[in-house]
Design a protein around this motif. Structure first.
Motif, PDB file in Angstrom:
ATOM      1  N   ASN A  36      -2.192   0.705   6.893  1.00  0.00           N
ATOM      2  CA  ASN A  36      -1.773   0.994   5.526  1.00  0.00           C
ATOM      3  C   ASN A  36      -2.470   2.189   4.891  1.00  0.00           C
ATOM      4  O   ASN A  36      -2.523   2.290   3.672  1.00  0.00           O
ATOM      5  CB  ASN A  36      -1.972  -0.243   4.647  1.00  0.00           C
ATOM      6  CG  ASN A  36      -1.081  -1.383   5.053  1.00  0.00           C
ATOM      7  OD1 ASN A  36      -0.113  -1.206   5.789  1.00  0.00           O
ATOM      8  ND2 ASN A  36      -1.405  -2.576   4.607  1.00  0.00           N
ATOM      9  N   VAL A  54       1.046   4.810   7.253  1.00  0.00           N
ATOM     10  CA  VAL A  54       1.381   5.552   6.037  1.00  0.00           C
ATOM     11  C   VAL A  54       0.151   6.300   5.535  1.00  0.00           C
ATOM     12  O   VAL A  54      -0.969   6.022   5.951  1.00  0.00           O
ATOM     13  CB  VAL A  54       1.926   4.621   4.919  1.00  0.00           C
ATOM     14  CG1 VAL A  54       3.267   4.023   5.318  1.00  0.00           C
ATOM     15  CG2 VAL A  54       0.917   3.540   4.558  1.00  0.00           C
ATOM     16  N   THR A  67       5.550   6.061   2.362  1.00  0.00           N
ATOM     17  CA  THR A  67       6.061   4.686   2.508  1.00  0.00           C
ATOM     18  C   THR A  67       6.833   4.587   3.811  1.00  0.00           C
ATOM     19  O   THR A  67       7.318   5.580   4.344  1.00  0.00           O
ATOM     20  CB  THR A  67       7.009   4.300   1.349  1.00  0.00           C
ATOM     21  OG1 THR A  67       8.141   5.179   1.370  1.00  0.00           O
ATOM     22  CG2 THR A  67       6.318   4.380   0.008  1.00  0.00           C
ATOM     23  N   ALA A  78       8.152  -3.644   3.700  1.00  0.00           N
ATOM     24  CA  ALA A  78       7.896  -2.423   2.939  1.00  0.00           C
ATOM     25  C   ALA A  78       6.400  -2.143   3.046  1.00  0.00           C
ATOM     26  O   ALA A  78       5.581  -3.049   2.885  1.00  0.00           O
ATOM     27  CB  ALA A  78       8.307  -2.602   1.484  1.00  0.00           C
ATOM     28  N   GLN A  79       6.044  -0.877   3.317  1.00  0.00           N
ATOM     29  CA  GLN A  79       4.648  -0.534   3.548  1.00  0.00           C
ATOM     30  C   GLN A  79       4.264   0.709   2.763  1.00  0.00           C
ATOM     31  O   GLN A  79       4.984   1.700   2.752  1.00  0.00           O
ATOM     32  CB  GLN A  79       4.436  -0.283   5.047  1.00  0.00           C
ATOM     33  CG  GLN A  79       3.039   0.103   5.443  1.00  0.00           C
ATOM     34  CD  GLN A  79       2.943   0.495   6.913  1.00  0.00           C
ATOM     35  OE1 GLN A  79       3.945   0.697   7.581  1.00  0.00           O
ATOM     36  NE2 GLN A  79       1.733   0.620   7.398  1.00  0.00           N
ATOM     37  N   THR A  80       3.108   0.656   2.111  1.00  0.00           N
ATOM     38  CA  THR A  80       2.548   1.796   1.402  1.00  0.00           C
ATOM     39  C   THR A  80       1.040   1.595   1.290  1.00  0.00           C
ATOM     40  O   THR A  80       0.536   0.501   1.538  1.00  0.00           O
ATOM     41  CB  THR A  80       3.188   1.958   0.005  1.00  0.00           C
ATOM     42  OG1 THR A  80       2.769   3.195  -0.564  1.00  0.00           O
ATOM     43  CG2 THR A  80       2.827   0.805  -0.919  1.00  0.00           C
ATOM     44  N   PHE A  97       8.961  -1.424  -5.924  1.00  0.00           N
ATOM     45  CA  PHE A  97       9.131  -0.840  -4.591  1.00  0.00           C
ATOM     46  C   PHE A  97       9.592  -1.907  -3.602  1.00  0.00           C
ATOM     47  O   PHE A  97      10.536  -1.701  -2.831  1.00  0.00           O
ATOM     48  CB  PHE A  97       7.817  -0.186  -4.148  1.00  0.00           C
ATOM     49  CG  PHE A  97       7.721   0.136  -2.683  1.00  0.00           C
ATOM     50  CD1 PHE A  97       8.573   1.058  -2.093  1.00  0.00           C
ATOM     51  CD2 PHE A  97       6.764  -0.480  -1.893  1.00  0.00           C
ATOM     52  CE1 PHE A  97       8.469   1.368  -0.734  1.00  0.00           C
ATOM     53  CE2 PHE A  97       6.651  -0.183  -0.545  1.00  0.00           C
ATOM     54  CZ  PHE A  97       7.501   0.738   0.041  1.00  0.00           C
ATOM     55  N   CYS A 106       5.531  -7.082   1.734  1.00  0.00           N
ATOM     56  CA  CYS A 106       5.100  -5.769   1.253  1.00  0.00           C
ATOM     57  C   CYS A 106       3.635  -5.595   1.636  1.00  0.00           C
ATOM     58  O   CYS A 106       2.774  -6.364   1.192  1.00  0.00           O
ATOM     59  CB  CYS A 106       5.279  -5.645  -0.261  1.00  0.00           C
ATOM     60  SG  CYS A 106       4.806  -4.012  -0.902  1.00  0.00           S
ATOM     61  N   TYR A 108       0.166  -3.343   1.709  1.00  0.00           N
ATOM     62  CA  TYR A 108      -0.530  -2.307   0.953  1.00  0.00           C
ATOM     63  C   TYR A 108      -2.010  -2.342   1.300  1.00  0.00           C
ATOM     64  O   TYR A 108      -2.492  -3.270   1.958  1.00  0.00           O
ATOM     65  CB  TYR A 108      -0.297  -2.465  -0.556  1.00  0.00           C
ATOM     66  CG  TYR A 108      -0.945  -3.682  -1.167  1.00  0.00           C
ATOM     67  CD1 TYR A 108      -2.157  -3.569  -1.853  1.00  0.00           C
ATOM     68  CD2 TYR A 108      -0.372  -4.943  -1.063  1.00  0.00           C
ATOM     69  CE1 TYR A 108      -2.763  -4.684  -2.420  1.00  0.00           C
ATOM     70  CE2 TYR A 108      -0.971  -6.052  -1.613  1.00  0.00           C
ATOM     71  CZ  TYR A 108      -2.168  -5.927  -2.288  1.00  0.00           C
ATOM     72  OH  TYR A 108      -2.780  -7.023  -2.840  1.00  0.00           O
TER      73      TYR A 108
END
Length: 173
Positions: A36, A54, A67, A78-80, A97, A106, A108
């Motif tokens: 991440n 990311v 992302t 979903a990745q950020t 998001f 998700c 993070y």
């Protein structure tokens, strides 16, 4: 019935050895490996082969995306890193998001604090930091996520691949 096992790490801040160690420990044994952000490694580094990665706020290589959306049958991730979503102050932008991606999970980082929680259908997971943990839990950690049609189980592990059970959680899908 689809089931998946995911490995998630973050905030390795220049420690290439631990990224390679975790990758080598799990590659070919799990469905996906994620980082991440805040690796501080070049995006062209061969260590990234087979890893979804990311950009973090300490990654200055333009080769990293901010992302990623990874889709498996019946699971969207979903990745950020999180810094672009203001997670130090609020969760609204990160939640939006995840909603826009229709994410089941998700991922993070940024905060260096292991955490797992659910909002609506989305399970949010911060694996902590494999190098510089912060907050109440000062253990260097990464996460393993096991996904089935009915549940998402988030477990945490030390750099020695030992379970850290006090943070583990199970969520209904």
């Amino acid at each position: 019935m689809a089931s998946y096992t995911l490995i998630v790490m973050s905030d390795s801040h220049g420690d290439r050895e631990i990224v390679e160690e975790i990758k080598n420990h799990y590659l070919g044994k799990v469905d996906a490996i994620f980082h991440n952000g805040d690796s501080e490694l070049p995006s062209s580094d061969p260590v990234w082969e087979g890893i979804h990665v990311v950009a973090g706020n300490c990654d200055y290589d333009a080769g990293y995306p901010n992302t990623l959306i990874t889709r498996f049958p019946n699971v969207t991730i979903a990745q950020t890193h999180g810094h672009l979503y203001g997670i130090n102050f609020m969760w609204d932008k990160l939640d939006l998001f995840a909603q826009e991606a229709d994410a089941d999970i998700c991922l993070y980082g940024h905060l260096h604090r292991a955490a797992a929680w659910q909002n609506g259908k989305t399970v949010f997971v911060n694996p902590g930091s494999v190098l510089q943990p912060r907050g109440d839990v000062m253990e260097k950690l990464y996460a393993k996520i096991e996904v089935t049609d009915h549940k998402i189980v988030v477990s945490y592990y030390t750099r020695q691949h030992e379970p850290y059970p006090s943070l583990s959680q199970e969520f209904s899908r």
